[in-house]
Design a protein around this motif. Sequence first.
Motif, PDB file in Angstrom:
ATOM      1  N   GLN A   1       5.932  -0.170  -0.511  1.00 58.03           N
ATOM      2  CA  GLN A   1       6.293  -1.583  -0.642  1.00 58.03           C
ATOM      3  C   GLN A   1       5.183  -2.359  -1.306  1.00 58.03           C
ATOM      4  O   GLN A   1       5.431  -3.268  -2.109  1.00 58.03           O
ATOM      5  CB  GLN A   1       6.570  -2.157   0.748  1.00 58.03           C
ATOM      6  CG  GLN A   1       7.839  -1.598   1.378  1.00 58.03           C
ATOM      7  CD  GLN A   1       8.012  -2.085   2.775  1.00 58.03           C
ATOM      8  OE1 GLN A   1       7.234  -2.902   3.215  1.00 58.03           O
ATOM      9  NE2 GLN A   1       9.028  -1.592   3.436  1.00 58.03           N
ATOM     10  N   GLU A   2       3.948  -2.016  -0.989  1.00 58.06           N
ATOM     11  CA  GLU A   2       2.858  -2.734  -1.616  1.00 58.06           C
ATOM     12  C   GLU A   2       2.799  -2.432  -3.098  1.00 58.06           C
ATOM     13  O   GLU A   2       2.468  -3.300  -3.903  1.00 58.06           O
ATOM     14  CB  GLU A   2       1.552  -2.347  -0.925  1.00 58.06           C
ATOM     15  CG  GLU A   2       1.450  -2.915   0.483  1.00 58.06           C
ATOM     16  CD  GLU A   2       0.339  -2.278   1.256  1.00 58.06           C
ATOM     17  OE1 GLU A   2      -0.354  -1.432   0.667  1.00 58.06           O
ATOM     18  OE2 GLU A   2       0.169  -2.630   2.430  1.00 58.06           O
TER      19      GLU A   2
ATOM     20  N   PRO B   1      11.210  -6.587   3.864  1.00 56.71           N
ATOM     21  CA  PRO B   1       9.729  -6.660   3.935  1.00 56.71           C
ATOM     22  C   PRO B   1       9.250  -6.395   5.350  1.00 56.71           C
ATOM     23  O   PRO B   1       9.859  -6.813   6.333  1.00 56.71           O
ATOM     24  CB  PRO B   1       9.429  -8.107   3.499  1.00 56.71           C
ATOM     25  CG  PRO B   1      10.667  -8.855   3.821  1.00 56.71           C
ATOM     26  CD  PRO B   1      11.803  -7.898   3.587  1.00 56.71           C
ATOM     27  N   SER B   2       8.137  -5.656   5.403  1.00 57.30           N
ATOM     28  CA  SER B   2       7.554  -5.355   6.708  1.00 57.30           C
ATOM     29  C   SER B   2       6.529  -6.420   7.077  1.00 57.30           C
ATOM     30  O   SER B   2       6.460  -7.486   6.459  1.00 57.30           O
ATOM     31  CB  SER B   2       6.920  -3.957   6.691  1.00 57.30           C
ATOM     32  OG  SER B   2       5.912  -3.909   5.704  1.00 57.30           O
TER      33      SER B   2
ATOM     34  N   ILE C   1       6.804 -11.658  -1.787  1.00 57.78           N
ATOM     35  CA  ILE C   1       7.913 -10.682  -1.754  1.00 57.78           C
ATOM     36  C   ILE C   1       8.809 -10.938  -0.543  1.00 57.78           C
ATOM     37  O   ILE C   1      10.043 -10.938  -0.650  1.00 57.78           O
ATOM     38  CB  ILE C   1       7.334  -9.259  -1.720  1.00 57.78           C
ATOM     39  CG1 ILE C   1       6.592  -8.953  -3.028  1.00 57.78           C
ATOM     40  CG2 ILE C   1       8.435  -8.238  -1.493  1.00 57.78           C
ATOM     41  CD1 ILE C   1       5.797  -7.665  -2.992  1.00 57.78           C
ATOM     42  N   ALA C   2       8.182 -11.157   0.620  1.00 53.69           N
ATOM     43  CA  ALA C   2       8.981 -11.391   1.830  1.00 53.69           C
ATOM     44  C   ALA C   2       9.812 -12.658   1.703  1.00 53.69           C
ATOM     45  O   ALA C   2      10.992 -12.697   2.077  1.00 53.69           O
ATOM     46  CB  ALA C   2       8.054 -11.471   3.041  1.00 53.69           C
TER      47      ALA C   2
ATOM     48  N   GLU D   1       4.893   1.408   3.839  1.00 52.86           N
ATOM     49  CA  GLU D   1       4.162   0.193   3.533  1.00 52.86           C
ATOM     50  C   GLU D   1       3.467   0.308   2.180  1.00 52.86           C
ATOM     51  O   GLU D   1       3.451  -0.651   1.401  1.00 52.86           O
ATOM     52  CB  GLU D   1       3.140  -0.073   4.626  1.00 52.86           C
ATOM     53  CG  GLU D   1       3.765  -0.513   5.938  1.00 52.86           C
ATOM     54  CD  GLU D   1       2.719  -0.848   6.970  1.00 52.86           C
ATOM     55  OE1 GLU D   1       1.535  -0.616   6.675  1.00 52.86           O
ATOM     56  OE2 GLU D   1       3.090  -1.337   8.038  1.00 52.86           O
TER      57      GLU D   1
ATOM     58  N   ASN E   1       3.162  -8.486   7.425  1.00 54.85           N
ATOM     59  CA  ASN E   1       2.002  -8.785   6.569  1.00 54.85           C
ATOM     60  C   ASN E   1       0.747  -8.511   7.397  1.00 54.85           C
ATOM     61  O   ASN E   1       0.295  -9.352   8.183  1.00 54.85           O
ATOM     62  CB  ASN E   1       2.054 -10.245   6.106  1.00 54.85           C
ATOM     63  CG  ASN E   1       1.046 -10.513   5.007  1.00 54.85           C
ATOM     64  OD1 ASN E   1       0.150  -9.721   4.754  1.00 54.85           O
ATOM     65  ND2 ASN E   1       1.191 -11.652   4.341  1.00 54.85           N
TER      66      ASN E   1
ATOM     67  N   GLY F   1       5.132  -4.544  -4.604  1.00 57.22           N
ATOM     68  CA  GLY F   1       4.580  -5.897  -4.633  1.00 57.22           C
ATOM     69  C   GLY F   1       3.688  -6.114  -5.819  1.00 57.22           C
ATOM     70  O   GLY F   1       3.666  -7.186  -6.417  1.00 57.22           O
TER      71      GLY F   1
ATOM     72  N   PHE G   1      12.683 -12.161  -0.681  1.00 59.06           N
ATOM     73  CA  PHE G   1      13.742 -11.348  -0.058  1.00 59.06           C
ATOM     74  C   PHE G   1      14.580 -12.185   0.908  1.00 59.06           C
ATOM     75  O   PHE G   1      15.804 -12.109   0.921  1.00 59.06           O
ATOM     76  CB  PHE G   1      13.094 -10.171   0.676  1.00 59.06           C
ATOM     77  CG  PHE G   1      14.087  -9.157   1.176  1.00 59.06           C
ATOM     78  CD1 PHE G   1      14.518  -8.127   0.355  1.00 59.06           C
ATOM     79  CD2 PHE G   1      14.609  -9.239   2.460  1.00 59.06           C
ATOM     80  CE1 PHE G   1      15.434  -7.202   0.821  1.00 59.06           C
ATOM     81  CE2 PHE G   1      15.531  -8.319   2.923  1.00 59.06           C
ATOM     82  CZ  PHE G   1      15.935  -7.290   2.086  1.00 59.06           C
TER      83      PHE G   1
ATOM     84  N   PHE H   1       2.283 -10.331  -0.871  1.00 58.00           N
ATOM     85  CA  PHE H   1       3.169  -9.832   0.190  1.00 58.00           C
ATOM     86  C   PHE H   1       4.037 -10.959   0.742  1.00 58.00           C
ATOM     87  O   PHE H   1       5.242 -10.782   0.966  1.00 58.00           O
ATOM     88  CB  PHE H   1       2.318  -9.218   1.307  1.00 58.00           C
ATOM     89  CG  PHE H   1       3.108  -8.351   2.241  1.00 58.00           C
ATOM     90  CD1 PHE H   1       3.200  -6.989   2.026  1.00 58.00           C
ATOM     91  CD2 PHE H   1       3.788  -8.899   3.317  1.00 58.00           C
ATOM     92  CE1 PHE H   1       3.929  -6.194   2.873  1.00 58.00           C
ATOM     93  CE2 PHE H   1       4.527  -8.113   4.163  1.00 58.00           C
ATOM     94  CZ  PHE H   1       4.599  -6.736   3.947  1.00 58.00           C
TER      95      PHE H   1
END
Length: 2030
Positions: free
Chosen positions: A813-814, A385-386, A1216-1217, A810, A388, A817, A1220, A1213
């Motif tokens: 990834q979203e 995850p990148s 998800i982070a 991103e 937020n 999400g 992970f 977000f």
Amino acid sequence: MSEILCQWLNQEVKVSQTVSPKSFAKAFSSGYLIGEVLHKFELQDDFSKFTESRVSSSKLNNFSRLEPTLHLLGVQFDQNVAHNIITEKPGAATKLLYQLYTVLQKKRKSGLTGLEMQTMQPLTNIRLQNMKSEAFRDQRLSRRRQNEIMAKIQAAIIQIPKPASNRTLKALEAQKMMKKKKEAEEAYREEQLINRLMRQSQQERRIAVQLMHVRHEKEVLWQNRIFREKQYEERRLKDFQDALDREAALAKLAKIDFEEQALREKEVHEQIAVERAQARYQKHYSMCAEILDQILDLSTKVADYRMLTNNLIPHKLMRDWKELFFNGKPIYDQASIKHLSAKPSVEQLIELEKRDFLDSNDYDDYKNMVGEWALPEEMVDSLPPSNNCILGHVIRRLVEKSLPPQVESAEPELPSFAIKGCLLGKTFSGKTTAVKFLQKDFPIQILSIDTLVQEAIQAFHDNEKITEALPIQKEPEEKASLVLQEKAKESQDLQNVFSAAPFPLETLTETEDKTMLSAETNKTPKSEEVKSSDSFSELTVRAQLGAKSEQLLKKGKSISDMLLVSIMVNAINQIALDQGWVLDGFPMTLNQAKLLEEALTGYDRNLIELEEKKKQISTLAVDPTASKEVPPPPSAFDFVMLLDISDNSSLDRMNDIMAEALSSETPREDINQRVAANQDMDEDQNLRDQIHHRIVGFLDNWPLLEQWYTEPENILIKINAEVDKESLCQKVKEMFMTEIMKKENKVKKKLEEKEAEKKEVSLTEPSSPAAPPPPPPEPEREKEIHPQQERSKTPAKGKPPSESPHGKQESSQEGKGKKGEASLKRKGSKGKSAGGKVPVKKSPAESTNTSPTPVGPPPPKPGSEEWVYVDEPIAEEIPSFLVPYWELIESSYIDSIKKVLRHLREDQHTVLAYLYDIRTGFQQFLRRPDHKQNFVSQWQTDFNSLPDDLWDDEETKAELHQRLNDLRDRLWDICDAQKEEAEQERLDIINESWLQDSMGITMNHFFSLMQAELNRFQDTKRLLQDYYRGMECKIPTDDNKKFTRVPLVQLCTKDVLECQLRIPLVPRISISLDLAMSKSKSRALLKDKIDYTLENVELNFEADEKLVIDTWQQASSAISHMVTAEIHQRLMEEEKENQSADAKDKSPQMSANKKVKNEPPKKKKEDKKAKGKSPPTAEASPVILTVEEMAEMEKRNKLRLKIKEEHLAALQFEEIATQFRLELIKTKALAFLEELVLKAVDVYKLMEKWLGERYLKEMASVEKLTEVARYHIETSTKIQNELYLNQEDFFINGDVKVFPDPPPPIRPPPVEKEENGTLTIEQLDNLREQFLEIAPKGRDPSDAVNRVTEKQKRPQKLDHYLPERNNQFLKIWLKKYPWLVYDEILNLMFCDLCRKHGVKSRGNQVSFFYGTDNFRTEFLHAHHLSEAHARASLMEATSGSPVNRATTELMVRTVSKVTLGRVENLFRSCHAIAKTGRPLKDFIWMCKLDDMKGVDIGPVFRTNKSARTFTYFIAEVERKNLRDKLVKSKFFSIISDGITNNSAKEAELVYVQFAHAGRVHCQVVGVQTVEKRDPLAIKNAIEKTLERNLQLRLSNQDWTKKLVGFGSGGAPGSERESNGVALILREIQPCVLTVYCFAHHLELSYKAVFQSIPLYNNVRDLLYSLYHFYHNSPPHKISLITAFKDLRLRPVMPSQVGGRRWLQGLQAALQNFLKGYPAIVQQLNSPMLQANERGSDTSHQKAKELLELLLQADIVKFIHFLVDVISVLSILSRVNQNRNSSIADIFATLQSTLEILRMYQTRPGPKERRVDSVTHFHGKCLRGKGNISDVRNTVLTHLIKRLRGCFRDAGQDVVKATMIGSFKLWPTKINQELGEKEVSILIAHYEPVLEAANVKIDEVDTEWSMLKLEIYARFQNIRELTWDVVNSVYLPKYPNILTLVDLVLTLPASSAEAERGFSQMKRTKSQMHAKIKADSMTDLLIIQLNSPDINNFDPRKAIHLWNTRTPSSTGDTRPNSDCSSNPESHYESD
């Protein structure tokens, strides 16, 4: 002479026009330059009236003004001299200038001015001049009187007309008569006149007498007065002379004091420099020692853990150690930090820092997922995850709301072109001079802090007020208003100054706060204080600052940096903006620089760096839009110039200034001038006292300042200030102009950028969409926020649709999400209980998607770059609560993570230590003592005690075997018991609870990580909820639910109540051993055979693994439930709001609003969704809404939907982070547990392996013991040595015997038996007694009997002394002597080897070649040891061996091989003796030494004759090899040199040089004596040497065609002979190139040039005297060493001049002289030496003479000149002596040397330049003129002429062409024309030789071009390439050009090799102590120079040659009669 005068005028006097010898007469023809010279010496005051024009009037004017000055100086000058100079007559101007030069030099030494010279002229000259002037005056008066009288006479003469001519007689007579009459009248008239005069009265006479008397008295008075005036004048002159003498004496004393003071200051400065260097050394030493200690600690730590981990150190541990090492932290623990006190110790603080450092590194790895926390293989596919972005934006907005806004300093719109800078440097570096020079040429303001402080203090004293600073206006009406305006402006400026600065006026210093005025004002009453305070406030800023400064100075304190910067800033603010300024010597410290920059720019660099560091600190969420880089703060200066100067130069300049001040003092000064001079002297003295402190202060502060002005932006400019004033000012001006151009370019660039920005804004404004309609009136906060939002939206909308890769990542990834969100919703719905069903409804955002989507780009996603965040206003209380809450979240999260990671790190150390302990403990357990040795010892004792008569009894043996079996069984039982105990010990270790506890603790640590992630998610969720509810103006809900807790593993078995626990515990399921045995299937963790003891471990691991997975699933589901609950709560709130909105929307006027037409379908859908969820609310009365209200409601709905969308996106977000990270923690936990179990299992398996191996070894040792015992039983022998059985080792101890040895038997008495008629000893004793009885007694023999001649001493035939013949041959002799053969028919015995190889015995020995019938053992033994038999055996050993041999022949071969080995040893000894240059007589004692060492060399060939023979054949092998090489080579050169030996015989040493395949060989051929020294004899000697040693005849055409070069020595007197030999060789071969020894030429040239120079002889004698003065006197030497130590110099003793290496010796002597010059002078001048030498007049006189020579200026300068010349010549000599130097290298170096020497003709060298115009050397005043120009010109001219003739006989073109053979002379980059001309020259010169060598000349040029290209293409470094490498690659491809290169390499460069050969010959002769013939010397030289070294020498070739060339007799082996006639003729003494 003209050159000297030109140098004096151009360099010293520095006239305005450069004068050269060619234009000397023309330059001085006008007289202007002569007047300029006199003016510079202060002798021509009217120089301003001189003109430089060449008009005659100008020249006349100039010379007329020069005449009195030249006469005053005593220079001969008159009209003729002036005429000669004006007409440019040769030599006239030179003569006058030389006289002027000598007079002015004398004037400079005396230091007199023109007036003093005029007054000090001799009195006689003055009188003479006065007399001349009086005589001239009298003469002039007499002439005037005479002229007046003549005029009167002419006027009185009566003009009588001339009568007409009458030729008649009458006329003549009449004339005569008239004449007589006239004469009579005249006589009468005179007579009457006399009478009249005589009638004067007596009164007139008396009056005349009185007048005469009065005139006489006046004359006497006048003479007396003149005499008195002369006396007064003499007295005044005497007084003036005395005053001058006094002044001169005082000036001399002052000068001496000044020089002593300067020396003391230099010593102090050197001491300070030494102390600083020592401190710097100590600092560096401590740093290095600390680093070394850390390296040792790291090494020992690694070694320790290698032992702990079995050489398998974990990567994490090694990485931590490296980080600690790189950051300078100790690796080992310094102290314990478990129990910290209130004040921890230094070691504990270090440990805390180290722990925090490791924690930070671990946290960074965890956060960034690197290192130990890198993604495993199963998680690599899923992206981590990148950041937020939504949460980051929220946090940034909250922080901005909670903190006050920071006012940024605004830059001016239009930057100024004014330059700003400062000049820094040490004291006397020229700062003030440079800035004054700049101020003349540029419109800048110079600011000096000293001047500004003085002005400020003066302003305070002048009571400078604000009104006074205003300009005075003419109009009185406007004066008041202008004064008020200016006053207000001044006060405003004052406020601006100190508001811009970081410090106010009141906070400058503590003393400044307390007192404002001096101490006197403090005593005044209060009213006066009030008035003074009011008046102080009315003062200007400068006056106030001056008051502060004066107050500090009066208290004896220094002005603070803050106050200095305030004064400087105030002065800068007074300067116009468009005017530049430069600071002089300010700032001086780093603090001043910081304060000044902060005051001028408003930026604090430290605060900016702290803010950047804070931004770099890892945070949990970052807003990418706010992470813009802060531009670096602008510098206060545009440039900073450093005038770099050394400390010594600064001191020298100070001394020069003070010396100039002393010398400029004149005795006739008035009082004011003297007072001013005294003040200047006081200031200079203060400066002298402070100079060291200033230098040290600058050295201390400058590194910090340099770093300050170079790090952010390098604005520092360094200028070397050790130049003259004009050059320095010019450099500073150039740099200043460069900086001005840079500033202008920079300002222009900024202006262009601003204009471009304005254009972009103007272009984007019309293209931007129209602004929305003005919103309805809202609160003020919203009014302030919305415009900012609009501005922030416009650039976002204007962005292009293309996104960066990061943005795409991103967005993907979203998207994931969102999918996760949908899945989580489904999970949440399933996870609910049956009773509580949650209806799934679409959100408003989703419901809008059902409508037809318009055509256009997709809407931006929340968190993307295009997304516009919702920035609605929130209440003030929310940021004040949420910001600390977020900080608490971050700190608790980071602390929790760090703490858990720390425990994991520490547990890893504990695990390693525990596993090591159990390994070592188990090994110690296995080595526990047993009692097996006791049983073995008892059995051995019983076995040895058995009686002797029972040893052979079978029953006894059977009993012993039975006892042995019992012992074996008992030992086996002990082994079995030991094994069972070890297995039980291992099982106990396995069943310990350590592993389970460690795994439980580890799992708890990982569960704590999960709990930290869960807490972070829960806290973040709550923060987002409160934030977004605050924006919706909703009250934050009270979340009464408890935080989800991750259960931990219960390690303790005690029952704990749930109420006592805050954290839930999970009991562990431990698998029992029975359950483990019942398991049939298990995990494949144990890959070996099934070990049921480890099955329990594996099953426990499976249970723990399942527990970890369950805990992870529980935490993951908890997060999903929380997200689902949050979404559900959002839906419920929306549903309620929609219901209330529906009630409001029901009105009859719905159709009136056009914008609400699309709403009813949505409402219906929402109503359908809301059915059955909750009972409908009570319907409200219909409300009629206006259009504005409907628009507002629609806007609020959109805003609410956007807030919801953004809130849910941020929450998803985070979900998800967190999911992970939880999965990563689970994976790492499983891997960690598995690794821990594997480590423990490996240890357990290793213990099992050790146990089994030990058991097997113990059983094997028992078996060995049994075998040894059975052997002794069977052999019936006792076991004397102890049988030792310990642990698994068994051996027989030879050091311990269980019973003593039996005593040896008694030796029987010796009995001698008679054999073969030999007498026994007893019989011989009886025979002796009988002879004694028979012999006569009492009579001496006669002298005749005692005399024995030499002939009688010689041995006679052997048969005369042998016993009688023995006719019996013994057959046993054939076995003892394999070479012996017996002929039964002839009854003879002979040697088979001697007869086979034809070797006959010499001398009186019995001949075994023919055979003998005298069969005696003595003959056999003598022949077996004879040289003849040994040579025959050697021939047999070296001959070929047939396949079939008889047994006897094989035995003979074996014996011959032994002989061959002996001879090889003898040959090696001879080679070693000859190789080392030892005499050959050492061969005998070397053979004896071999005997003592046990080396088999045999009894023969041990004489000097054999040594000479062996030496000859060793040299013969080398000669043969050399001839073979010459045959293979295509060219060769001859090198010869002559020498005179001790017997005054001439000898010629001959070498040959050749090259083959690029490799050069130069080897000696031999030595040959020469009868007489002429060319023909030398040529014959060379030919004889070549023919005798190499069988090479120069007359042969095959060898003549190969000869290409001849090199000869250049000894004195040998050039003529060498030329003759070269001519003779050219007759044989015209192409021969002759090269003479360059080293000899160089030595001869040097000696020929310098021996005729008296100054050089003086220098050489001085060096020689110094060497013997100190080396022959230990006290002088010790005193010199003490002088070196006093001066803190390294002792360098004078060295000797001369020796073999004369050039290096002379260079070293000169260098040592210059290095030790100050110490030598000080030691010779010391009073200690004079006191010690009073008793020795000779030494004292010698020291005095040496000191006189040392202080001569010409000696010192000539030595420096000599060092320069010899340094150049030594490089040339070094190149010549190098073996690898070719003739091209030497020629190129010679050309460079000549160029350098020619350059020295025009200007001095580097060493001479230092003393060119100095009068002091090392602080000592030099004497004499020091003019060596004539000497150096003579030396350089002759030396260049001599060196040019070094290659006079060799062709210059050919020598230059040889450059192709030296890669050192090739260019680094290819040149197409390289070598083309040279190759053509070589081909033309050596064409016959090349044709004879089968070289295709036509192909050489082509091959050269191609070879050159390939070499440059293939090889990088051409300079290091060699031709042998090139030949190895390209010889088959380019054979012709490479053959030409071999020819070039064959040419001799010099005869250096011959010189080395002569040196070796001299050493050999000195060691031989004998006269050696030429042939023997040739053999020795060939062995010493050509043969391999001792380690690589193979004697077999020499032995084979000795055998093949040895005749049948054992005579000498020389090949010719001359050599073999007398073998000992080569050595006259042995």
